[in-house]
Design a protein around this motif. Structure first.
Motif, short mmCIF file in Angstrom:
data_model
loop_
_atom_site.label_atom_id
_atom_site.label_comp_id
_atom_site.label_asym_id
_atom_site.label_seq_id
_atom_site.Cartn_x
_atom_site.Cartn_y
_atom_site.Cartn_z
N SER A 174 0.75 -1.37 -0.17
CA SER A 174 0.24 -0.03 -0.05
C SER A 174 0.53 1.23 0.02
N LEU A 175 1.83 1.26 0.95
CA LEU A 175 2.67 2.46 0.87
C LEU A 175 3.36 2.81 -0.44
N GLY A 176 4.05 1.79 -1.20
CA GLY A 176 4.54 1.72 -2.39
C GLY A 176 3.59 2.57 -3.37
N ALA A 177 2.33 1.94 -3.35
CA ALA A 177 1.53 2.43 -4.42
C ALA A 177 0.99 3.68 -3.89
N LEU A 178 0.78 3.90 -2.66
CA LEU A 178 0.18 5.40 -2.39
C LEU A 178 1.31 6.59 -2.52
N LEU A 179 2.75 6.21 -2.43
CA LEU A 179 3.71 7.37 -2.77
C LEU A 179 3.81 7.39 -4.22
N GLY A 180 3.65 6.25 -4.87
CA GLY A 180 3.78 6.37 -6.38
C GLY A 180 2.41 7.09 -7.16
N SER A 181 1.59 7.33 -6.49
CA SER A 181 0.17 7.97 -6.83
C SER A 181 0.33 9.44 -6.88
N ILE A 182 1.36 10.05 -5.89
CA ILE A 182 1.41 11.55 -5.63
C ILE A 182 1.84 12.17 -6.95
N PRO A 183 2.84 11.92 -7.72
CA PRO A 183 3.27 12.45 -8.86
C PRO A 183 2.08 12.51 -10.08
N PHE A 184 1.51 11.37 -10.10
CA PHE A 184 0.35 11.41 -10.94
C PHE A 184 -0.94 12.16 -10.61
N ALA A 185 -1.15 12.06 -9.29
CA ALA A 185 -2.07 13.20 -9.01
C ALA A 185 -1.72 14.58 -9.20
N VAL A 186 -0.51 14.89 -9.05
CA VAL A 186 -0.45 16.58 -9.48
C VAL A 186 -0.31 16.36 -10.99
N TRP A 187 0.09 15.47 -11.85
CA TRP A 187 0.03 15.70 -13.31
C TRP A 187 -1.45 15.87 -13.54
N TYR A 188 -2.24 15.08 -12.92
CA TYR A 188 -3.71 14.96 -13.35
C TYR A 188 -4.23 16.36 -12.98
N LEU A 189 -4.12 16.87 -11.80
CA LEU A 189 -4.61 18.18 -11.53
C LEU A 189 -4.17 19.32 -12.53
N TYR A 190 -2.98 19.02 -12.98
CA TYR A 190 -2.52 20.19 -13.80
C TYR A 190 -2.97 20.01 -15.33
#
Length: 661
Positions: A220-236
């Motif tokens: 879970s930790l690896g997936a959660l941390l991995g989602s952060i850059p994609f979340a920022v990319w998604y937002l922008y």
């Protein structure tokens, strides 16, 4: 407009969609990530030759099968059912645009279901190699299902170049497709680990519980941390307006966003502490608490994503109330009730404003607003608004609140909608008699009353001078992003300034001298002339001469036209050019000079300099009150006995320090 509306006023269709959709995606993403989790959990058991881990994997597969194939399938059908009821127009359009995409997704879904059953029922009965291949087949089909649905869902928010060319692939591989896909894949994997921790918490074998808790936590930790850059990319990758809504333009979206961030942080803490560092803490209640945090965080994301499309169901194509953006002008000309197919003839007749307004509310407002319900309750939101304020607000609603669709219809229909809300829902009078509405309160209703109550604003302007209130009205956008500078006429602005300055007291009319002459000059003359250039030109002219000049400007130059402003604006400009508004009475009639009024009424006993100094810090209202009660200051004085025009001129003389004139 082309479909009937399923009207459940106390709940609201949007809330029902949100409840069903959030529960479904929480399970459907587990269905994707859980497939890969099962593969690696089984591989871990085989690699370590651990019967306990293999038993854990089989038990987890049973839970996985029941939850995803039963609850997930039911809620999936539920989504189709509820969106077809609440917004059949958008549903139909998505089906028609992406019909082959949906067909392909259903094929992969069939493969997914079949592989899931084979995986569970052949566990331990076939070779490990073949069993893992079935697991990989399941995961591939599940991820392809996500791949296809992601393209369609992302299109709803970022249609991209499809708007210009209508191309299937342009719509599918839209600007937010890849950031959304990668973000959702990471979230699916994270949820798989959270579900794994839950199964581990219910495992009786202590050794296996600790092993699989730590395994699931790291997953879970690896997936959660991995989602952060994609979340920022998604937002922008979102349109500018959608970004603004997410980042604070909409208070409700911001609140959901904050809840999501808070729950993610709490989830991260739980993963680190109860799953990785101290797996012994992973008991049933802790695991269920982590599940709740995951549900809140993912639910907040889905709610924010949906809300960021506002005011659209399909961005730049169809508004949330099923009205096409391209139809707005046509409907404005024909009238909404005459254009809609599913309204009764009684409403179309316009004989009863409440009936017509109710139908308009159902078709244009109910998509986002409930009546005395939980979802954007229209009753609570309009509690302080009058019919005048609401009618004015409706006509410019999209401009003031981007996230709300523009009103489709005529002025009469806007008034009917306001009548239904004000009289039908609140039981208040539709509108006061025309004579009962003074200029100031009418200006307040039309320009301020849609968002503010008088009593709420008066403390903010208490003690301010008219010039300060005017400056505030002209810079409202600096106070809040949700406001715009005052857009009414100069007369309305003047009335509103007096209304505020006099504490909300009725202002019967707008007097010409209240219009700011400098502002009129700036709007009508400053493009070509400076005040320093023109004032000397007019200083030797009388008021009538200046008026005549303004009316015949085209005779002075071919590049000028006669003054085109209102009568009040013209008089304000005349006074401005006359070089000293204090030399003109408040009514604008004649050449009444304040200094002369002072000389005739006050100089027998007082020097101008002394009087001006005495009133230096007084407001116009305070000077007026003093003049009316001079006998209270001294037995040798009497209240001012001149005319109202003379009194106003004297007040201006004393306030504007004209003692040396």
């Amino acid at each position: 407009m082309n479909y009937p509306v399923w009207y459940v006023p106390g709940i609201g269709g949007g809330l029902l969609i949100a409840i069903i959709a959030i529960l479904h995606v929480f399970v459907s993403h587990f269905a994707v990530g859980g497939g890969l989790y099962l593969i690696y959990s089984e591989k871990k058991g085989l690699r370590e030759k651990s019967p306990g881990i293999l038993k854990f994997t089989r038990d987890h597969a049973r839970f996985f099968l029941l939850l995803t194939m039963v609850f997930g399938s039911i809620t999936g059908v539920g989504i189709w059912f509820i969106i077809a009821l609440v917004n059949p127009a958008a549903t139909s359009m998505l089906i028609h645009i992406f019909v082959f995409g949906w067909a392909a997704e259903w094929v992969f879904f069939v493969v997914e279901i079949t592989a899931a059953f084979f995986y569970f029922y052949t566990f331990g009965k076939i070779s490990a190699r073949l069993h893992l291949q079935i697991g990989w087949l399941y995961f591939a089909a599940a991820w392809m299902s996500l791949f296809l649905i992601n393209g369609i869902i992302a299109f709803m928010l970022t249609p991209g170049s499809w708007l210009e060319n209508g191309n299937f692939w342009a719509g599918f591989f839209n600007p937010s497709f890849f950031p959304s896909l990668f973000f959702r894949t990471c979230i699916a994997l994270m949820l798989a680990g959270i579900y794994g921790c839950t199964t581990a918490a219910f495992t009786k074998d202590e050794t296996v519980r600790l092993q699989m808790t730590r395994f699931s936590g790291k997953w879970s930790l690896g997936a959660l941390l991995g989602s952060i850059p994609f979340a920022v990319w998604y937002l922008y990758s979102l349109p500018e307006q959608a970004q603004a809504l997410v980042l604070g333009k909409s208070p409700t979206i911001s609140a959901a966003f904050i809840w999501g961030i808070f729950s993610v942080v709490l989830l991260l803490i739980l993963i680190l502490t109860t799953s990785i560092l101290w797996p012994r803490l992973n008991r049933r209640m802790i695991a269920l608490g982590a599940m709740v945090c995951a549900l809140i965080s993912f639910g907040a994301f889905e709610w924010v994503r949906e809300a960021a499309r506002r005011p659209y169901a399909l961005n730049e194509i169809m508004y949330s109330n099923m009205l096409l953006k391209e139809d707005q002008q046509k409907v404005a000309e024909q009238g909404y009730l005459n254009s809609a197919r599913w309204v009764p003839a009684e409403a179309k007749s316009g004989n009863d404003a409440l009936i017509s307004g109710h139908e308009i509310f159902v078709h244009q407002c109910y998509a986002c607003h409930s009546v005395d319900g939980l979802n954007n309750d229209i009753v609570a939101l309009t509690a302080t608004m009058s019919h005048t304020a609401l009618s004015s607000y409706i006509s410019k609603i999209h401009r003031l609140r981007y996230f709300m669709p523009p009103f489709f219809g005529t002025e009469a229909e806007a008034s009917a909608l306001a009548s239904f809300i004000v009289a039908g829902l609140h039981g208040k009078p539709v509108a006061p008699p025309a004579a009962a509405k003074d200029a100031g309160s009418l200006a307040f209703d039309q320009h301020c009353g849609s968002c503010h109550a008088v009593d709420d604003l008066l403390p903010a302007v208490d003690g301010l001078e008219p010039a300060e209130i005017q400056e505030m009205l002209e810079t409202l956008d600096e106070l809040s992003d949700e406001m715009v500078p005052f857009e009414g006429t100069e007369e309305e602005k003047a009335a509103l300034i007096r209304f505020f300055h006099e504490g909300g007291v009725a202002v019967d009319s707008v007097e010409p001298n209240q219009v700011d002459g400098g502002m009129v000059f700036e709007q009508n003359c400053s493009a070509c002339h400076s005040a320093e250039e023109l004032v000397p030109f007019f200083e030797s002219l009388t008021l009538d001469d200046i008026r005549l000049t303004l009316e015949t400007l085209d005779e002075l130059s071919d590049e000028m036209v006669p003054f085109e402003g209102s009568e009040s604006e013209r008089e304000a400009l005349v006074r401005f050019l006359f070089q000293g508004e204090a030399n003109v009475d408040n009514g604008g009639a004649g050449d009444l000079q304040p200094a002369l009024v002072f000389e005739e009424n006050c100089t027998i006993c007082h020097e101008a300099a002394v009087a001006v100094d005495y009133f230096e810090s007084a407001t116009a209202q305070e000077i007026t009150e003093t003049l009316a009660s001079l006998d209270e200051l001294s037995d040798e004085m009497v209240p001012f006995e001149g005319s109202e025009e003379e009194q106003k001129a004297l007040v201006r003389f004393l306030q504007n320090a004209q003692g040396d004139s």
